[in-house]
Design an enzyme around this catalytic site. Structure first.
Site, PDB file in Angstrom:
ATOM      1  N   ASP A 131       0.876  -1.144   0.000  1.00 39.98           N
ATOM      2  CA  ASP A 131       0.000   0.000   0.000  1.00 39.98           C
ATOM      3  C   ASP A 131       0.928   1.212   0.000  1.00 39.98           C
ATOM      4  O   ASP A 131       1.966   1.164   0.654  1.00 39.98           O
ATOM      5  CB  ASP A 131      -0.779  -0.113   1.317  1.00 39.98           C
ATOM      6  CG  ASP A 131      -1.892   0.883   1.379  1.00 39.98           C
ATOM      7  OD1 ASP A 131      -2.470   1.144   0.328  1.00 39.98           O
ATOM      8  OD2 ASP A 131      -2.167   1.385   2.473  1.00 39.98           O
ATOM      9  N   THR A 181       0.315   4.603   1.021  1.00 35.40           N
ATOM     10  CA  THR A 181       0.248   5.475   2.191  1.00 35.40           C
ATOM     11  C   THR A 181       0.572   4.728   3.465  1.00 35.40           C
ATOM     12  O   THR A 181      -0.036   3.705   3.756  1.00 35.40           O
ATOM     13  CB  THR A 181      -1.170   6.076   2.304  1.00 35.40           C
ATOM     14  OG1 THR A 181      -1.531   6.533   1.012  1.00 35.40           O
ATOM     15  CG2 THR A 181      -1.198   7.204   3.290  1.00 35.40           C
ATOM     16  N   ASP A 235      -1.713  -1.402   6.355  1.00 30.24           N
ATOM     17  CA  ASP A 235      -1.826  -1.077   7.780  1.00 30.24           C
ATOM     18  C   ASP A 235      -3.221  -0.684   8.229  1.00 30.24           C
ATOM     19  O   ASP A 235      -3.476  -0.573   9.413  1.00 30.24           O
ATOM     20  CB  ASP A 235      -0.851   0.048   8.145  1.00 30.24           C
ATOM     21  CG  ASP A 235      -1.213   1.344   7.436  1.00 30.24           C
ATOM     22  OD1 ASP A 235      -2.043   1.298   6.507  1.00 30.24           O
ATOM     23  OD2 ASP A 235      -0.679   2.398   7.806  1.00 30.24           O
TER      24      ASP A 235
END
Length: 729
Positions: A418, A420, A617
């Site tokens: 991912d 970000t 996350d």
């Protein structure tokens, strides 16, 4: 040679440390068998399937004396004290030809010395031997019980009723050969193996106990009247105010209520850099406070703290079974009955065609086969490595959910990350302020910050933080209005101010040409540029970006180096995404992916035949993490992500993935070495014990040597596993 664990299922070695003294365990504890997790009961005991001692489901720090180790050590020392004179007695008679005692007297003395060793020293093995027959789970104790039982039983009959044996067997004076020495020495060696193994197994639980020992024992509570008192850690409740003095450990998870300090969080993240903490920031239990003093409010206590979750995860992983283990189990499953058959065949062949004394040779070789074939090393091979490996990972900030994940990481060829929070910090920062001639940067920033003061947007926080970094006084704004998709406007110090994209300025009739090329250039680098107009005149450009994490480029190179293809997946627009991908060296980008599409994209990659790991996350990553072959939660994230992931990196950075990969590789290599050691040992030992080399070389395996070899094989497997503690990640 084995611990209580049955040979074919291993034993409480699969657990966090050795068996625990029931007196130190909290009430309401569930006891389980590490090998057979389906066995659960509310009191300690032995596993009905493999006979090993049950252990508490949750590890505790009470690393008191291990009752089983004490018991086995006592049995070993007393057995050794009786076996040594027994060996000297028979050795003297056979080798040196010194008949110090009349033969009949010698046999009765041997019986006297051997009986306590076999019946008392070996009692735990006979109990488990009997349990294995009752439950039809043949295991290592089946073989030891048979071998020792036959040697001792035949000798007993020979001593008490020699006339029951054929004349051909009797030596001078009508006596029948006895095997007390073999029965006693094998029992003593098996006990020695148990003791060495229990000791070594407690070393595998060291990582967990080291983690548990990190938590301080007390906390300093600040009461409502301002008084302070030290209370035991278990009396801390959610919402309590706690004082943390310089150099002290933070007792539980919570937030800083007042104060400023730097905290060493290396124990959870494996990173040696201290982290600054001020009011409102989260702190984690067991991390170490630096030179400042903090007042904190407890948020997660007891079982809910990060440390407790880590300990539970490691304990669970240590108990879990790797797929490679199925191989060992299947082999053990048919191995024990096969060995009994080989032993019987050995007896028959030697009894029919062997040299004189035939029955004597037949019996000794049949027993040697039973003893050397104990597949105990095989049962230990995988769980020992898994225990040490998962513990080693925990100290480096790599938490593995189960053994299967540890095995899979090594095979991964594609990593989906991912953007970000994984490649970038996940917190936008002010990176530049550009102005038209005549306007000052500070004024532009002050105006922009004034408008953003009331906004919840993450970009607003970046602008305000940027202003405070430059010590700019931020004025108040009036008539604030938000224009969705365009920007914000309002009055600041009597002037009309607007901040946003080209559209909002076009509505006001402001020409953005003077700064357009600068804005385009920032955007091509993946940064967000917002125009600011004061009284309908273009004043400047405020640039905010989510900076790439330090070390992201190196980590991506390292991953490529071990043959992993890195794919970036993000909801951001393609331009920003590709700009970040260029900075970190990623070739494949999936941009503008909606959260609900992430799972499908991961599934697509798997369909194309790739072995996929996914690192993320957020809560919205949980389904995608679960869909990947290996889901990796970047630890700063949420409990939900930790639950659905196979691996959690306590410090959410890509370097952790490189570490996890190294850990997986080292552990799997270690398991393969262990399996090879134990297979090779059994495969070569059994034929020699059966007497295959006798016709050519006259070579036979004394059952006592077989017993020593068996002890050694298990110890070598454990010693090899413990090497993982030192592996560089």
């Amino acid at each position: 040679m084995e611990n209580n664990h049955n040979c074919h299922h291993h034993s409480h070695q699969d657990r966090a440390g050795p068996p625990v003294d029931p007196a130190t365990v909290a009430e309401g504890t569930i006891w389980t068998c590490p090998m057979h997790p389906q066995i659960r009961q509310d009191h300690p005991g032995n596993c009905p399937i493999c006979g090993m001692a049950l252990e508490p489901l949750e590890p505790s720090l009470e690393d008191g004396p291990n009752p089983e180790l004490i018991d086995m050590s006592r049995r070993f020392w007393i057995s050794a004290a009786l076996s040594i004179p027994l060996m000297l007695l028979t050795f003297g008679a056979e080798v040196l030809g010194i008949g110090l005692l009349p033969m009949q007297t010698s046999i009765w003395l041997q019986l006297t010395l051997a009986t306590p060793v076999v019946l008392w020293g070996g009692w735990p093995f006979f109990e488990r031997f009997w349990a294995s027959l009752k439950s039809r789970n043949l295991n290592m104790f089946t073989l030891i019980g048979l071998g020792v039982g036959v040697a001792y039983g035949c000798s007993l009959v020979a001593t008490l009723r020699p006339q029951a044996f054929p004349l051909s067997l009797r030596t001078m004076g009508g006596l029948v050969p006895v095997y007390y020495e073999a029965a006693a020495v094998i029992t003593t060696l098996v006990l020695l193996g148990q003791v060495l193994e229990l000791r070594a197994r407690s070393a595998t639980g060291k990582a967990i106990r080291a983690l548990l020992g990190l938590a301080p024992k007390t906390a300093r509570r600040v009461n409502a009247d301002g008084s302070e008192e030290d209370i035991p850690l278990e009396h801390v409740h959610v919402g309590d105010l706690l004082r943390i003095r310089p150099g002290e450990k933070i007792p539980v998870d919570g937030v800083v209520a007042e104060g400023h300090s730097s905290v060493d969080e290396s124990m959870v993240s494996g990173e040696p850099v201290a982290v600054e903490k001020t009011t409102g920031e989260k702190v984690t239990g067991a991390t170490v406070n630096g030179t400042g003093s903090l007042l904190m409010r407890a948020e997660r206590v007891g079982r809910d703290t990060m440390l407790s979750q880590i300990v539970r995860m490691v304990a669970e992983a240590q108990r879990s079974r790797a797929p490679i283990q199925k191989l060992a189990d299947q082999v053990s499953g048919w191995f024990v009955p096969a060995v009994v058959l080989v032993s019987v065949a050995t007896f028959i062949v030697w009894a029919l065609v062997g040299p004189e004394p035939r029955l004597s040779h037949a019996l000794v070789n049949a027993i040697a086969v039973l003893i050397i074939a104990c597949p105990c090393a095989l049962g230990l091979a995988t769980p020992m490595s898994i225990m040490v490996g998962t513990g080693r990972g925990a100290t480096a900030g790599v938490l593995v959910k189960n053994a299967e994940a540890l095995e899979l990481i090594e095979k991964i060829d594609t990593l989906v990350v991912d953007k970000t929070g994984t490649l970038t910090l996940g917190k936008p920062k002010l990176v530049a302020v550009e102005t038209v001639p005549g306007a000052s940067e500070n004024e532009v920033l002050a105006m922009a910050a004034a408008l953003e003061k009331g906004s919840e947007h993450p970009l607003a926080a970046a602008i305000l933080a940027g202003a405070s970094d430059r010590n700019i006084q931020v004025p108040d704004a009036a008539d604030f209005a938000s224009h969705t998709g365009k920007g914000v406007s309002g009055k600041v110090q009597g002037r009309n101010v607007a901040l946003g994209n080209r559209a909002i300025l076009a509505d006001l009739g402001v020409d953005t040409t003077p700064l357009q090329s600068a804005a385009d250039e920032h955007r091509s680098r993946g940064e967000g540029a917002m125009f600011l107009a004061i009284d309908r005149k273009l004043a400047g450009l405020v640039v905010v970006a989510d900076p790439v994490k330090d070390g992201a480029f190196d980590a991506v190179s390292a991953l490529k180096g071990v043959g992993i293809h890195v794919v970036m997946m993000t909801g951001d627009n393609r331009r920003t995404a590709e700009a970040v991908a260029r900075q970190v060296g990623i070739d494949e980008v999936l941009a503008e992916v909606l959260p609900e599409q992430k799972q499908a994209k991961v599934a697509e990659l798997r369909k194309a035949g790739r072995r996929v790991a996914m690192a993320g996350d957020g809560i919205n990553d949980a389904p995608a993490l679960a869909a990947a072959d290996v889901g990796i939660a970047m630890g700063t994230g949420t409990d939900v992500a930790m639950e659905s992931a196979h691996v959690t990196l306590v410090k959410g950075d890509l370097a952790g993935i490189v570490r996890a990969r190294r850990l997986s590789h080292a552990t799997m290599r270690n398991i393969r070495q262990n399996l090879f050691l134990s297979f090779a040992y059994n495969a070569s030992g059994v034929p020699i014990a059966a007497g295959v080399l006798y016709p050519a070389l006259g070579l036979l395996l004394n059952p006592m040597i077989a017993g020593a070899a068996m002890a050694l094989s298990s110890v070598s497997v454990i010693a090899n596993s413990l090497r993982l503690r030192a592996v560089r990640l």
